[in-house]
Design a protein around this motif. Structure first.
Motif, PDB file in Angstrom:
ATOM      1  N   ARG A  73       3.601   4.480   0.260  1.00 24.73           N
ATOM      2  CA  ARG A  73       4.347   3.286   0.654  1.00 24.73           C
ATOM      3  C   ARG A  73       5.711   3.644   1.234  1.00 24.73           C
ATOM      4  O   ARG A  73       6.141   3.083   2.208  1.00 24.73           O
ATOM      5  CB  ARG A  73       4.543   2.354  -0.540  1.00 24.73           C
ATOM      6  CG  ARG A  73       3.287   1.673  -0.947  1.00 24.73           C
ATOM      7  CD  ARG A  73       3.560   0.653  -1.993  1.00 24.73           C
ATOM      8  NE  ARG A  73       2.302   0.030  -2.372  1.00 24.73           N
ATOM      9  CZ  ARG A  73       2.123  -0.658  -3.458  1.00 24.73           C
ATOM     10  NH1 ARG A  73       3.115  -0.831  -4.288  1.00 24.73           N
ATOM     11  NH2 ARG A  73       0.961  -1.190  -3.719  1.00 24.73           N
ATOM     12  N   GLY A  90       0.118   3.263  -2.113  1.00 23.81           N
ATOM     13  CA  GLY A  90      -0.492   1.977  -1.800  1.00 23.81           C
ATOM     14  C   GLY A  90      -1.983   2.158  -1.566  1.00 23.81           C
ATOM     15  O   GLY A  90      -2.432   3.242  -1.186  1.00 23.81           O
ATOM     16  N   GLU A 147      -4.660  -4.998   1.484  1.00 25.39           N
ATOM     17  CA  GLU A 147      -3.702  -4.370   0.578  1.00 25.39           C
ATOM     18  C   GLU A 147      -3.898  -4.904  -0.835  1.00 25.39           C
ATOM     19  O   GLU A 147      -3.911  -6.115  -1.051  1.00 25.39           O
ATOM     20  CB  GLU A 147      -2.273  -4.686   1.052  1.00 25.39           C
ATOM     21  CG  GLU A 147      -1.200  -4.201   0.130  1.00 25.39           C
ATOM     22  CD  GLU A 147      -1.049  -2.699   0.156  1.00 25.39           C
ATOM     23  OE1 GLU A 147      -0.571  -2.150  -0.837  1.00 25.39           O
ATOM     24  OE2 GLU A 147      -1.416  -2.089   1.174  1.00 25.39           O
ATOM     25  N   ARG A 148      -4.095  -3.994  -1.807  1.00 21.90           N
ATOM     26  CA  ARG A 148      -4.318  -4.396  -3.201  1.00 21.90           C
ATOM     27  C   ARG A 148      -3.154  -3.886  -4.048  1.00 21.90           C
ATOM     28  O   ARG A 148      -2.726  -2.746  -3.905  1.00 21.90           O
ATOM     29  CB  ARG A 148      -5.616  -3.797  -3.745  1.00 21.90           C
ATOM     30  CG  ARG A 148      -6.873  -4.190  -2.999  1.00 21.90           C
ATOM     31  CD  ARG A 148      -7.104  -5.674  -2.939  1.00 21.90           C
ATOM     32  NE  ARG A 148      -7.184  -6.276  -4.244  1.00 21.90           N
ATOM     33  CZ  ARG A 148      -8.114  -7.096  -4.649  1.00 21.90           C
ATOM     34  NH1 ARG A 148      -9.087  -7.426  -3.829  1.00 21.90           N
ATOM     35  NH2 ARG A 148      -8.078  -7.621  -5.840  1.00 21.90           N
ATOM     36  N   SER A 149      -2.662  -4.723  -4.945  1.00 22.54           N
ATOM     37  CA  SER A 149      -1.554  -4.327  -5.822  1.00 22.54           C
ATOM     38  C   SER A 149      -1.988  -4.194  -7.276  1.00 22.54           C
ATOM     39  O   SER A 149      -1.190  -3.806  -8.117  1.00 22.54           O
ATOM     40  CB  SER A 149      -0.417  -5.342  -5.719  1.00 22.54           C
ATOM     41  OG  SER A 149      -0.872  -6.609  -6.128  1.00 22.54           O
ATOM     42  N   ASN A 150      -3.244  -4.489  -7.588  1.00 24.07           N
ATOM     43  CA  ASN A 150      -3.709  -4.442  -8.975  1.00 24.07           C
ATOM     44  C   ASN A 150      -4.705  -3.303  -9.219  1.00 24.07           C
ATOM     45  O   ASN A 150      -5.529  -3.377 -10.106  1.00 24.07           O
ATOM     46  CB  ASN A 150      -4.335  -5.779  -9.380  1.00 24.07           C
ATOM     47  CG  ASN A 150      -5.523  -6.162  -8.525  1.00 24.07           C
ATOM     48  OD1 ASN A 150      -5.703  -5.656  -7.425  1.00 24.07           O
ATOM     49  ND2 ASN A 150      -6.335  -7.072  -9.028  1.00 24.07           N
TER      50      ASN A 150
END
Length: 82
Positions: A77, A28, A35-38
């Motif tokens: 994560r 992560g 929090e970034r998911s890209n």
């Protein structure tokens, strides 16, 4: 496997900074405290992340990205099960 993340990591298999074992564990990224998911690639020492821009792709099928500077905090994560 130790719990230290590398200074630089990419999720592109053609990159020299790609590490499938680490990515399978679930990495992560917190960028500027969010929090970034890209995130496609990050570098902690240089303080930047490469973010994918929507679902757009270049002519070779890779996601289009933009590089943004700021504090980067990578973490695992999931906790690995022994």
């Amino acid at each position: 496997m130790d719990d230290l993340l590398p200074d630089r990591l990419s999720n592109d298999p053609n990159s020299p900074f790609y590490n499938a074992e680490l990515l399978e564990r679930g990495v992560g990224i917190r960028f500027k405290g969010v929090e970034r998911s890209n995130v496609e690639e990050y570098c902690v020492s240089e303080g930047w992340v490469r973010l994918s821009v929507g679902n757009t792709r270049d002519r070779k099928g890779r996601p289009l990205t933009v590089t943004v500077r700021g504090p980067v905090e990578p973490y695992f994560r999931r906790v690995s099960e022994d």
